[in-house]
Design a protein around this motif. Sequence first.
Motif, mmCIF file in Angstrom:
data_model
loop_
_atom_site.group_PDB
_atom_site.id
_atom_site.type_symbol
_atom_site.label_atom_id
_atom_site.label_comp_id
_atom_site.label_asym_id
_atom_site.label_seq_id
_atom_site.Cartn_x
_atom_site.Cartn_y
_atom_site.Cartn_z
ATOM 1 N N CYS A 1 1.073 -1.501 0.280
ATOM 2 C CA CYS A 1 0.258 0.441 -0.406
ATOM 3 C C CYS A 1 0.542 1.151 -0.168
ATOM 4 C CB CYS A 1 -0.905 0.239 1.258
ATOM 5 S SG CYS A 1 -1.306 1.453 1.638
ATOM 6 N N CYS B 1 0.202 3.200 3.702
ATOM 7 C CA CYS B 1 0.927 2.543 4.942
ATOM 8 C C CYS B 1 1.817 1.643 4.992
ATOM 9 C CB CYS B 1 -0.288 1.832 5.735
ATOM 10 S SG CYS B 1 -1.427 0.399 4.830
ATOM 11 N N CYS C 1 -4.727 -0.060 0.579
ATOM 12 C CA CYS C 1 -5.057 -1.223 0.842
ATOM 13 C C CYS C 1 -6.478 -1.224 1.446
ATOM 14 C CB CYS C 1 -4.576 -1.875 2.735
ATOM 15 S SG CYS C 1 -4.495 -0.749 3.805
ATOM 16 N N CYS D 1 -6.628 1.775 4.115
ATOM 17 C CA CYS D 1 -6.573 3.307 4.193
ATOM 18 C C CYS D 1 -7.490 3.425 2.895
ATOM 19 C CB CYS D 1 -4.755 3.118 3.035
ATOM 20 S SG CYS D 1 -3.696 2.807 4.297
HETATM 21 ZN ZN LIG Z 1 -2.751 1.086 3.540
#
Ligand SMILES: [Zn+2]
Lengths: 512, 123
Positions: free
Chosen positions: A382, A385, A443, A446
Amino acid sequence: MSCGNPQTEQDALMIRRKKFDQARTCVKCKTNSGSIVVRYAVYCKECFFPLVASKFRRSLEPTINPITDGPRRRGLKASGNLLLGLSGGLGSTVLLDLVNRTYFKEPSTENGIEKPRGGKDHPRNGSVWAKTAVCYVETCSAFSGVRDKTEEIRAVVDKYDRFDFIPLRIEDAFDNAWWENIGGPPTQQEFGVDVTNEDLFLSTFATGETDSPVSCLKNYIASLPTQTAVPSAVQTLTRLLLLHTAMMTASSHLLLGTSLTSLSISLISSISQGGGFVVREEAQEEWTPRMSVDSNTTERKAGTVRTVRPLRDIGMKECGIWAWWNGLHIVGRERFPGGRQSIGALTKDFIIGLERDYPSTVSTIARTCAKLAPKEGADSICLICERPAQYGIQDWKARISIRSFEDLSSASYRPSHFPERIIKTSPTTPNPPRSPSLTPLLCYACHTTLTSRSIRGTTTNSSMIRRQSVPLPVWVNSRFDIDEKSNGEIWARTQMKGDQMKASIAEFLLNG
Amino acid sequence: MSTISLKIEFGGGLELLFANQRSYSLSIPAIVPTNNRTTPTPPPTPDQPQEPVETKPADVTYLIHHMRDHLLKEREELFIEDDTVRPGILVLINDVDWELEGEGEYVLKDGDEVVFISTLHGG
Ligand SMILES: [Zn+2]
Ligand SMILES: [Zn+2]
């Protein structure tokens, strides 16, 4: 008939029982009168300290040598330095104390904190890790009415006189100076994201248009759709600031003071916010920086940073008693203002109440989550993150969500079997050229943090204009580039084809 | 009326709710109302005659109510919940976990030291 753990079984039936078993005598030495109850077992004061210290070492030491769980009789030697994340809260304050006592204190100074002979750079005082630093991320700029605690934290670290102190601020996540200082590639162009649309289209800021790091941060926070999203976003920014600091200090280990209680809280809270895919990463994870560090600034090329939570078998109660009996000063960590109804705050109330009334259930939560493994493998990282992500979340969301008419119309000009990735505007698109979308690179958690609205409606405090061009953290910004030759279209940098980016996205980038 | 003297201490940042003072010395009555009322009952009136007040020896539950009514400066919900301390607050009586001493039912003695420690400040 059951073959499970009888203590856990009893809790599972929710029969409230006496807080401790048998007599008031210590279960360990069987001599002294007990002073504390830890999950139904009674310990005296003398036996309590080694109990906590051994739980700490049992969690940490298998992770110190580069090969985890390998033979350690030859001794413990980490491949890099050590970074401790200190929030000022109970867990991390206890962690700092335990690390100091276990790995840095000379045997003769068993009680009380004394300065090491030879100072913090003396080789004797750093056999496991060559250097140790403590990093604090001040989050007061993200909230109003929260005081800056940097100096109080500095005083805590200074008492030990052997740890370097690295104070950061949450707005550093939007600060190019910080990014370049840690060795990040210079940012040529800054990007904003349109959080009013689930596709999270990117746009460029004109040169000089971007605000100070603090106002970028405030803009980012204000754009979040729910109260739940605010602490989650702050937590992610803090985590990435710590990881990049670990990289910058050539640390092989980042230690966090997450206790058993806080681990259970974050596991449940993460799962309920769509983070089930990385449930194992909540307990322990390895992160490889995407950039390589300039070899002038550190002796060690950027390697993998292992995040370890050595208090994960130690409950908040044991931490609280440890801190009290050792006279540790807890600076304290405030609840996020206005966040009382967030999933995180509600989960915390629930778990802490559960731990008091049914002390075994909380460790059952952590143990159960440790066994969970996602069914499908991770196929990308991601962008926000930097944790493993599953490809195709937007397809899945499209299938399960109730969409508004607006969402339907925006999704309608691409076939559902053709997921939009970071893509050059299709020539057949009837609409004006569209910008690339951030969504395929995030992801599920997020994406949810940025877009998922609560039942009570969207935020009303931020104007639509701001929400259509929300600044992104520096590590996300540096992933994109402007292609000068094709009318300023935004392209993901070639760096993104790194080892971590698995076939689907990398292949697409190669073929355009 | 006989009283008992106690020492109270705060840890883990709980003192922030109590005027940021880490320790208090205080006296409470030895015999207290069973309903934990810490202020004198109003004098009887013709249409509301004085009910006989049920009493008990002062225990930790009474102390918690006394602290709420007389020492707490702000946000009582962060200290007291359902007539006991809020989950996440540890109590030591003379340096021993109150769970070994009967929790709120522990009957206080003159000279007892009671410590309240917050664990709510996270990791
Ligand atoms: Zn993420
Ligand atoms: Zn013992």
